[in-house]
Write an enzyme that holds these catalytic residues in place. Structure first.
Site, PDB file in Angstrom:
ATOM      1  N   LEU A 195      65.496  10.796  40.611  1.00 48.51           N
ATOM      2  CA  LEU A 195      65.956   9.665  41.446  1.00 48.51           C
ATOM      3  C   LEU A 195      65.608   8.372  40.723  1.00 48.51           C
ATOM      4  O   LEU A 195      64.454   8.197  40.315  1.00 48.51           O
ATOM      5  CB  LEU A 195      65.226   9.671  42.800  1.00 48.51           C
ATOM      6  N   HIS A 196      66.574   7.501  40.527  1.00 49.72           N
ATOM      7  CA  HIS A 196      66.231   6.217  39.920  1.00 49.72           C
ATOM      8  C   HIS A 196      67.134   5.072  40.376  1.00 49.72           C
ATOM      9  O   HIS A 196      66.889   3.929  40.040  1.00 49.72           O
ATOM     10  CB  HIS A 196      66.281   6.312  38.396  1.00 49.72           C
ATOM     11  N   ARG A 197      68.211   5.370  41.147  1.00 48.94           N
ATOM     12  CA  ARG A 197      69.133   4.287  41.531  1.00 48.94           C
ATOM     13  C   ARG A 197      68.416   3.298  42.435  1.00 48.94           C
ATOM     14  O   ARG A 197      67.688   3.711  43.357  1.00 48.94           O
ATOM     15  CB  ARG A 197      70.314   4.832  42.324  1.00 48.94           C
ATOM     16  N   ARG A 230      61.329   3.193  36.384  1.00 53.85           N
ATOM     17  CA  ARG A 230      61.616   2.330  37.546  1.00 53.85           C
ATOM     18  C   ARG A 230      61.085   2.987  38.832  1.00 53.85           C
ATOM     19  O   ARG A 230      60.472   2.333  39.673  1.00 53.85           O
ATOM     20  CB  ARG A 230      63.134   2.136  37.625  1.00 53.85           C
ATOM     21  N   ASP A 272      70.321  11.476  41.872  1.00 56.51           N
ATOM     22  CA  ASP A 272      71.276  10.387  42.085  1.00 56.51           C
ATOM     23  C   ASP A 272      71.874   9.949  40.751  1.00 56.51           C
ATOM     24  O   ASP A 272      72.517   8.909  40.660  1.00 56.51           O
ATOM     25  CB  ASP A 272      70.638   9.211  42.839  1.00 56.51           C
TER      26      ASP A 272
END
Ligand code: UD1
Length: 352
Positions: A195-197, A230, A272
């Protein structure tokens, strides 16, 4: 020109195919958008990408700062080298920055992975895709929906070339080798999460709720979560930065081969990412995409991808379905065959 992690596996096969053609002299520019060893260098090593001829070291920043910095640093390189064509990849800020520089200098642009649309302009990548396609001269699309999107936007059909998926070229080449890089203590069944969005990780309440759900899931199924820098920052901000001792394992970002080894053996992937939706479709591994939309509809229509949106119940119920053996049977879309880069090289060397 490359800049961020998902660019590297797309550029590698194209550079190789152009080198094999013997008809193109190539220079590689790295914007430096991604700069950590495990976000950049390790991919160059594993994929056999030559060292960049220019590293702009643009680094991180707001969208405006990062895009502007890459443009300022890239322009003198283009002015000095005067390329006949600049190839840009995917939809990251480096892609658009390089394309804008070339458009203003009247240097032809080839966009690899053109035409993809999520129709969601809250995604920074969607803005990058639309604008890069508008100024490109060669638009290399991975699937038919890309051609249709470009036709709707008025792009001249002679600029558009359906070539297939270069990311899958890399996957096909590296899959056998990746199996040597599998983690040793892998259980029979496990989930992989990425997950990084911003839409998922910048909303700390939602991020916390997802982590809690993943912890619940991990009671039945080990969950391996390689964490993007992030996301790592956000988890620390939310006080969730420590891996728990039960089945949820928080890992550092993995190399290409390490990740492919995991992904290819996973019971389910929860993500994502854009590229992972495609890789799981090729591998026929069930994929749950934590987004409301996708710019890669072939992975849902033909492949193993299911959009679960922002619904934790949906994640739980889809995992239960998969664990019960009721998995979506997918097909691999046409031209995802390992030869996309060769098609690109052929077009470039005959027309440039
Ligand atoms: C970028 C792309 C995204 C792609 C993703 C893959 C854009 C708009 N986004 O997002 O489409 O899916 O790459 O990884 O281009 N950082 C590090 N080390 C690095 C790189 C970044 O610590 O090597 C940290 C920095 O704090 C940075 C943050 O990660 O501010 C975000 O990096 P950035 O390049 O802005 O965007 P990504 O989230 O990586």
């Amino acid at each position: 020109m490359v800049g961020a992690r998902p660019n590297f596996m797309k550029a590698a096969p194209v550079m190789r195919a152009l080198a094999e053609s013997g008809q193109a002299q190539q220079l590689l520019v790295h914007s430096g958008q991604h700069y950590d060893f495990n976000m950049s260098d390790v991919f160059f090593q594993e994929l056999g990408i030559p060292a960049p001829d220019f590293n702009l070291q643009a680094g991180s920043g707001s969208h405006a700062q990062q895009t502007a910095e890459i443009m300022k640093l890239f322009e003198p390189v283009v002015l000095e080298q005067r390329p006949d064509l600049v190839l840009v990849y995917g939809d990251v800020n480096s892609t658009l920055a390089a394309a804008l520089v070339c458009a203003k200098l009247l240097v032809p642009i080839g966009h690899v992975e053109a035409g993809l649309r999520s129709f969601d302009r809250t995604m920074p990548e969607e803005v990058n895709r639309i604008l890069t396609d508008q100024v490109s001269d060669f638009l290399f699309t991975p699937s038919r929906d890309g051609d249709q999107n470009l036709a709707h936007e008025g792009v001249a059909p002679e600029k558009v070339h359906l070539v297939g998926n270069v990311m899958i070229d890399t996957l096909i080449r590296m899959l056998p080798k990746s199996q040597e890089h599998a983690m040793r203590d892998l259980p029979e069944r496990f989930a992989v999460v990425t997950l990084h969005r911003p839409s998922n990780v910048d909303d700390l309440a939602w991020l916390g709720a997802m982590i809690q759900t993943l912890e619940e899931v991990s009671h039945n199924l080990q969950v391996l979560f390689p964490i993007h820098p992030r996301t790592r920052q956000r988890l620390v901000e939310a006080g969730l930065g420590n891996g728990r001792d039960n089945g949820l394992r928080l890992l550092k970002p993995l190399s290409y081969l390490e990740f492919l080894a995991l992904e290819s053996r996973a019971t389910v992937v929860i993500t994502d990412s854009g590229g992972i939706q495609e890789e799981t479709t090729y591998l026929r591994v069930p994929c749950l995409t934590v987004r409301e939309n996708t710019e890669r509809p072939a992975t849902v229509e033909a492949g193993t991808n299911v959009l679960v949106g922002r619904s934790l119940d949906r994640i739980r119920s889809e995992i239960a379905r998969i664990l019960a053996g009721n998995t979506k049977q997918g097909q691999v879309p046409p031209l995802w065959d390992g030869c996309a880069a060769r098609r690109i090289a052929e077009i470039i060397t005959t027309r440039c």
